[in-house]
Design a protein around this motif. Structure first.
Motif, PDB file in Angstrom:
ATOM      1  N   VAL A  21       0.947  -1.261  -0.074  1.00 40.63           N
ATOM      2  CA  VAL A  21      -0.083  -0.043   0.142  1.00 40.63           C
ATOM      3  C   VAL A  21       1.037   1.225   0.027  1.00 40.63           C
ATOM      4  CG1 VAL A  21      -1.682   1.311   1.165  1.00 40.63           C
ATOM      5  CG2 VAL A  21      -1.977  -1.229   0.898  1.00 40.63           C
ATOM      6  N   VAL A  22       1.888   1.291   0.833  1.00 39.50           N
ATOM      7  CA  VAL A  22       2.758   2.396   0.805  1.00 39.50           C
ATOM      8  C   VAL A  22       3.630   2.721  -0.270  1.00 39.50           C
ATOM      9  CG1 VAL A  22       4.737   3.470   2.108  1.00 39.50           C
ATOM     10  CG2 VAL A  22       2.830   2.561   3.525  1.00 39.50           C
ATOM     11  N   LEU A  23       4.052   1.600  -0.700  1.00 38.94           N
ATOM     12  CA  LEU A  23       5.046   1.801  -1.961  1.00 38.94           C
ATOM     13  C   LEU A  23       4.113   2.120  -3.293  1.00 38.94           C
ATOM     14  CD1 LEU A  23       7.528  -1.128  -1.809  1.00 38.94           C
ATOM     15  CD2 LEU A  23       7.863   1.413  -1.360  1.00 38.94           C
ATOM     16  N   PHE A  24       2.902   1.602  -3.452  1.00 36.39           N
ATOM     17  CA  PHE A  24       2.275   1.944  -4.609  1.00 36.39           C
ATOM     18  C   PHE A  24       1.070   2.699  -4.720  1.00 36.39           C
ATOM     19  CE2 PHE A  24       4.517  -2.277  -5.203  1.00 36.39           C
ATOM     20  CZ  PHE A  24       5.103  -2.060  -6.520  1.00 36.39           C
ATOM     21  N   PHE A  25       0.160   2.208  -3.720  1.00 33.87           N
ATOM     22  CA  PHE A  25      -0.914   3.261  -3.677  1.00 33.87           C
ATOM     23  C   PHE A  25      -0.907   4.688  -3.192  1.00 33.87           C
ATOM     24  CE2 PHE A  25      -3.427  -0.888  -3.667  1.00 33.87           C
ATOM     25  CZ  PHE A  25      -3.787  -0.778  -4.914  1.00 33.87           C
ATOM     26  N   MET A  26       0.268   4.744  -2.220  1.00 33.44           N
ATOM     27  CA  MET A  26       0.645   5.932  -1.605  1.00 33.44           C
ATOM     28  C   MET A  26       1.670   6.680  -2.510  1.00 33.44           C
ATOM     29  SD  MET A  26       0.575   5.304   2.378  1.00 33.44           S
ATOM     30  CE  MET A  26       0.821   7.000   2.832  1.00 33.44           C
ATOM     31  N   GLY A  27       2.041   5.950  -3.533  1.00 39.79           N
ATOM     32  CA  GLY A  27       3.109   6.553  -4.532  1.00 39.79           C
ATOM     33  C   GLY A  27       4.410   7.089  -3.770  1.00 39.79           C
ATOM     34  N   VAL A  28       4.927   6.190  -2.941  1.00 40.07           N
ATOM     35  CA  VAL A  28       6.297   6.063  -2.386  1.00 40.07           C
ATOM     36  C   VAL A  28       7.271   5.690  -3.158  1.00 40.07           C
ATOM     37  CG1 VAL A  28       7.757   6.042  -0.319  1.00 40.07           C
ATOM     38  CG2 VAL A  28       5.350   6.538  -0.023  1.00 40.07           C
ATOM     39  N   ARG A  29       7.036   4.941  -4.110  1.00 39.54           N
ATOM     40  CA  ARG A  29       7.936   4.140  -4.830  1.00 39.54           C
ATOM     41  C   ARG A  29       8.567   5.054  -5.957  1.00 39.54           C
ATOM     42  NH1 ARG A  29       6.926   0.090  -9.573  1.00 39.54           N
ATOM     43  NH2 ARG A  29       8.763  -0.865  -9.765  1.00 39.54           N
ATOM     44  N   HIS A  30       8.032   5.817  -6.454  1.00 39.35           N
ATOM     45  CA  HIS A  30       8.360   6.921  -7.342  1.00 39.35           C
ATOM     46  C   HIS A  30       8.523   8.274  -6.783  1.00 39.35           C
ATOM     47  CE1 HIS A  30       8.364   3.776 -10.620  1.00 39.35           C
ATOM     48  NE2 HIS A  30       7.274   3.631 -10.358  1.00 39.35           N
ATOM     49  N   ASN A  31       8.445   8.618  -5.543  1.00 40.95           N
ATOM     50  CA  ASN A  31       8.393   9.768  -5.231  1.00 40.95           C
ATOM     51  C   ASN A  31      10.032  10.399  -4.730  1.00 40.95           C
ATOM     52  OD1 ASN A  31       7.151  12.060  -4.037  1.00 40.95           O
ATOM     53  ND2 ASN A  31       5.523  11.023  -3.536  1.00 40.95           N
ATOM     54  N   THR A  32       9.920  11.644  -4.410  1.00 40.64           N
ATOM     55  CA  THR A  32      11.232  12.089  -4.076  1.00 40.64           C
ATOM     56  C   THR A  32      11.891  11.426  -2.731  1.00 40.64           C
ATOM     57  OG1 THR A  32      10.397  13.915  -2.617  1.00 40.64           O
ATOM     58  CG2 THR A  32      10.300  14.354  -4.888  1.00 40.64           C
ATOM     59  N   PRO A  33      13.361  11.598  -2.790  1.00 47.84           N
ATOM     60  CA  PRO A  33      13.996  11.172  -1.789  1.00 47.84           C
ATOM     61  C   PRO A  33      13.500  11.547  -0.261  1.00 47.84           C
ATOM     62  CG  PRO A  33      15.586  11.528  -3.606  1.00 47.84           C
ATOM     63  CD  PRO A  33      14.329  12.069  -3.737  1.00 47.84           C
ATOM     64  N   LEU A  34      13.405  12.855  -0.172  1.00 46.10           N
ATOM     65  CA  LEU A  34      12.672  13.533   0.841  1.00 46.10           C
ATOM     66  C   LEU A  34      11.474  12.855   1.445  1.00 46.10           C
ATOM     67  CD1 LEU A  34      12.944  15.754   3.061  1.00 46.10           C
ATOM     68  CD2 LEU A  34      11.895  17.199   1.581  1.00 46.10           C
ATOM     69  N   THR A  35      10.517  12.425   0.477  1.00 47.53           N
ATOM     70  CA  THR A  35       9.098  11.642   1.060  1.00 47.53           C
ATOM     71  C   THR A  35       9.843  10.581   1.457  1.00 47.53           C
ATOM     72  OG1 THR A  35       8.115  13.056  -0.912  1.00 47.53           O
ATOM     73  CG2 THR A  35       7.022  10.795   0.018  1.00 47.53           C
ATOM     74  N   LYS A  36      10.701   9.577   0.840  1.00 52.28           N
ATOM     75  CA  LYS A  36      11.168   8.402   1.165  1.00 52.28           C
ATOM     76  C   LYS A  36      11.573   8.442   2.647  1.00 52.28           C
ATOM     77  CE  LYS A  36      11.826   6.783  -3.480  1.00 52.28           C
ATOM     78  NZ  LYS A  36      12.518   6.167  -4.360  1.00 52.28           N
TER      79      LYS A  36
END
Length: 102
Positions: free
Chosen positions: A55-70
Motif C-alpha cells: 500500500v505504501v509503495l504503490f497506492f501512496m506513491g512512495v516508490r516513485h516519489n522524491t528522496p525527501l518523501t522516502k
C-alpha cells in the motif's frame, strides 16, 4: 509532448496489486483459523507488513516519489517503532499481580 516528471503506473499494475492484497487478506483469514502455536503472531505480522508495504509503495506513491518523501516515511516508521518500544518496555516491567480472592 512533454514527459511526466515520474513514471505513471498502469491500471494493470494497480489491479494486480489490489488482487495481491485481496489474496493476502484471504490468507490472513485462513491463518486466523489455524493454530500455529507460537508462530501465530509472527505469521499475522508478516502478512500485515507485506500488505502495508504494498500500500505504501504503490497506492501512496512512495516508490516513485522524491528522496525527501522516502526519508519522511522511514522516519515516521522509525518513530512508530520507538513508541512501540517505549510502550512495551513499560508493559513488560510491570509486576504480575494475582487476582484478589483466588
Amino acid at each position: 509532448m512533454s514527459h511526466p516528471a515520474h513514471p505513471v503506473p498502469s491500471v494493470f499494475l494497480y489491479v494486480m496489486i489490489w488482487l495481491t492484497l485481496m489474496v493476502a487478506t484471504g490468507i490472513t483469514v485462513l491463518a486466523g483459523y489455524q493454530d500455529f502455536g507460537f508462530l501465530n503472531t509472527v505469521i499475522a505480522l508478516s502478512i500485515a507488513v507485506t500488505k502495508a508495504t504494498l500500500v505504501v509503495l504503490f497506492f501512496m506513491g512512495v516508490r516513485h516519489n522524491t528522496p525527501l518523501t522516502k526519508v519522511t516515511v522511514i522516519a515516521g516508521f522509525f518513530w512508530l517503532f520507538i513508541l512501540f518500544g517505549l510502550g512495551m518496555s513499560d508493559y513488560v516491567t510491570r509486576p504480575w499481580l494475582g487476582v484478589p480472592g483466588r
